[in-house]
Design a protein around this motif. Structure first.
Motif, PDB file in Angstrom:
ATOM      1  N   ALA A  26       0.764  -1.547  -0.263  1.00 10.26           N
ATOM      2  CA  ALA A  26       0.216   0.140  -0.488  1.00 10.26           C
ATOM      3  C   ALA A  26       0.781   0.681  -0.011  1.00 10.26           C
ATOM      4  CB  ALA A  26      -0.433   0.357   1.201  1.00 10.26           C
ATOM      5  N   LEU A  27       1.624   1.673   0.759  1.00 10.80           N
ATOM      6  CA  LEU A  27       2.793   2.425   0.759  1.00 10.80           C
ATOM      7  C   LEU A  27       3.366   3.178  -0.332  1.00 10.80           C
ATOM      8  CD1 LEU A  27       4.425   2.348   4.501  1.00 10.80           C
ATOM      9  CD2 LEU A  27       2.549   3.846   3.824  1.00 10.80           C
TER      10      LEU A  27
ATOM     11  N   ARG B 276      -2.049   7.615  -1.104  1.00 13.66           N
ATOM     12  CA  ARG B 276      -2.437   8.837  -2.587  1.00 13.66           C
ATOM     13  C   ARG B 276      -2.016   9.710  -2.486  1.00 13.66           C
ATOM     14  NH1 ARG B 276      -5.962  10.358  -6.392  1.00 13.66           N
ATOM     15  NH2 ARG B 276      -5.536  11.062  -8.007  1.00 13.66           N
ATOM     16  N   VAL B 277      -3.697  10.094  -1.640  1.00 14.39           N
ATOM     17  CA  VAL B 277      -4.025  12.207  -1.065  1.00 14.39           C
ATOM     18  C   VAL B 277      -3.262  12.562  -0.313  1.00 14.39           C
ATOM     19  CG1 VAL B 277      -6.527  13.227  -0.169  1.00 14.39           C
ATOM     20  CG2 VAL B 277      -6.602  10.772  -1.723  1.00 14.39           C
ATOM     21  N   ASP B 278      -2.316  11.795   0.474  1.00 14.49           N
ATOM     22  CA  ASP B 278      -1.216  12.357   1.538  1.00 14.49           C
ATOM     23  C   ASP B 278      -0.339  12.818   0.341  1.00 14.49           C
ATOM     24  OD1 ASP B 278      -3.248  12.433   3.473  1.00 14.49           O
ATOM     25  OD2 ASP B 278      -2.473  10.594   4.579  1.00 14.49           O
TER      26      ASP B 278
ATOM     27  N   VAL C 259       1.376  16.580  -0.012  1.00 14.57           N
ATOM     28  CA  VAL C 259       2.420  16.927   0.238  1.00 14.57           C
ATOM     29  C   VAL C 259       3.511  17.262  -0.620  1.00 14.57           C
ATOM     30  CG1 VAL C 259       5.109  15.523   0.607  1.00 14.57           C
ATOM     31  CG2 VAL C 259       3.200  15.268   2.467  1.00 14.57           C
ATOM     32  N   LEU C 260       3.408  16.491  -2.195  1.00 16.44           N
ATOM     33  CA  LEU C 260       3.829  17.045  -3.050  1.00 16.44           C
ATOM     34  C   LEU C 260       3.552  18.632  -3.901  1.00 16.44           C
ATOM     35  CD1 LEU C 260       3.897  14.251  -5.670  1.00 16.44           C
ATOM     36  CD2 LEU C 260       5.514  14.537  -3.799  1.00 16.44           C
TER      37      LEU C 260
ATOM     38  N   ASN D  25       7.014  12.842   5.702  1.00  8.84           N
ATOM     39  CA  ASN D  25       5.583  13.551   6.178  1.00  8.84           C
ATOM     40  C   ASN D  25       4.063  12.740   5.980  1.00  8.84           C
ATOM     41  OD1 ASN D  25       6.074  16.505   6.813  1.00  8.84           O
ATOM     42  ND2 ASN D  25       7.375  15.867   4.994  1.00  8.84           N
ATOM     43  N   VAL D  26       4.070  11.546   5.174  1.00  7.63           N
ATOM     44  CA  VAL D  26       3.436  10.809   4.761  1.00  7.63           C
ATOM     45  C   VAL D  26       2.137  10.121   5.607  1.00  7.63           C
ATOM     46  CG1 VAL D  26       2.117   9.051   3.075  1.00  7.63           C
ATOM     47  CG2 VAL D  26       3.070  10.958   2.660  1.00  7.63           C
ATOM     48  N   LEU D  27       3.198   9.171   6.644  1.00  4.17           N
ATOM     49  CA  LEU D  27       3.615   8.152   7.712  1.00  4.17           C
ATOM     50  C   LEU D  27       2.736   8.785   8.372  1.00  4.17           C
ATOM     51  CD1 LEU D  27       6.955   6.543   7.552  1.00  4.17           C
ATOM     52  CD2 LEU D  27       4.708   5.525   6.697  1.00  4.17           C
TER      53      LEU D  27
END
Length: 311
Positions: free
Chosen positions: A112-113, A196-198, A202-203, A229-231
């Protein structure tokens, strides 16, 4: 330390509530559980002897104190149907459930990650619209299909039609494939959508634009700047999905005739073996509390500022 102490206190309170609820469960069921387990034709002397052996003829408060003392010493009571210690049955079946749960959790995180991050990078800025729609459609479908229905579909395709994998039972490594896939497919789809949304958010941050302007290597750009920052939010969702995954083992093990706690609790409910149900419910509930505690602690380590604000 204050954060950990508060989390430990919440865990202790939740565990006390769980113990009380699991004890009350056997007394809230209408009728006599011993009579229900032994059958209506069982002699009254046998029923009374079994009630006395289980301590069900004692006052309620004495039963509760005995139950708590037993838990402290590792005694979960005795099964009505088999007359074996509940702890013995759980110790025999728990490793098989843990294997499925841990393998499904590892597969969920491993797929998933990177999948969520990759899809975010590929579709960032509105690019590859077809890939985005395909990803959203497939993952959306997988998140709403119940585990047992997915398990039946996997058996039909890969075990019966193609005959690539065993239909049911525990054998070699191949026997793990379908149960693990049935457990992990939904969590993989749900977590990858969140990641994906997170990642897209971040991008678009200023520090990511600065990092790209410095022409940093892709490995540093995404692993060092984007992934941490996604974790935080991904870990929160992952904890919820793992809790659902633990509960999903009940139906998945039943479909695949897996010799774990999930199939055992279904059988014990059918046989009205309430002490065994009681013990397994306690194990499942404790597992959920432990997962929540670990997730809270990990979030405190990854994002200490948020835990200070929460406190």
């Amino acid at each position: 330390m204050g954060f950990l102490l508060r989390r430990a206190t919440r865990f202790a309170i939740s565990l006390a509530i769980l113990v009380t609820a699991s004890f009350a469960m056997i007394h809230l069921v209408p009728g006599d559980p011993v009579r229900a387990a032994l059958g209506t034709t069982a002699p009254a002397e046998l029923v009374e002897a079994r009630r006395s052996a289980l301590g069900l003829d004692l006052p309620l408060w004495e039963q509760f104190l005995g139950y708590v003392r037993g838990l402290i010493s590792g005694d979960l009571g005795r099964s009505i149907g088999s007359d074996l210690p509940v702890s013995t049955i759980i110790v025999e079946r728990l490793p098989e459930t843990l294997k499925l749960s841990l393998l499904a959790t590892a597969l969920t995180l491993a797929v998933a990650l990177p999948l969520g991050i990759t899809m975010a990078v590929l579709t960032h800025g509105g690019r590859r619209r077809a890939a985005e729609l395909g990803f959203a459609g497939i993952t959306g479908m997988l998140t709403v299909i119940p585990e047992f229905l997915l398990a039946v579909g996997l058996v039909f395709v890969f075990a019966i039609t193609l005959q690539w994998l065993p239909v049911a039972g525990k054998g070699g490594p191949a026997s793990y494939v379908l149960p693990v896939l049935a457990l992990a497919a939904g969590p993989i789809a749900g977590l990858s959508r969140v990641v994906r949304v997170d990642t897209l958010t971040v991008l678009d941050q200023d520090y990511m634009r600065t990092a790209r302007a410095k022409r940093l290597p892709v490995r540093l750009l995404y692993l060092r700047h984007a992934l941490p920052n996604v974790l935080t939010s991904a870990l929160t969702i992952a904890g919820m999905l793992v809790v659902g995954l633990i509960a999903g083992t009940v139906l998945v093990e039943t479909v695949f005739a897996w010799p774990g706690l999930g199939a055992t609790i279904v059988q014990s409910i059918q046989q009205k073996d309430y002490p065994l149900v009681q013990g397994i419910v306690l194990v499942y509930g404790t597992a959920v509390l432990v997962v929540n505690l670990l997730v809270d602690t990990a979030l405190g380590v990854l994002s200490p500022g948020s835990t200070v604000r929460e406190s």
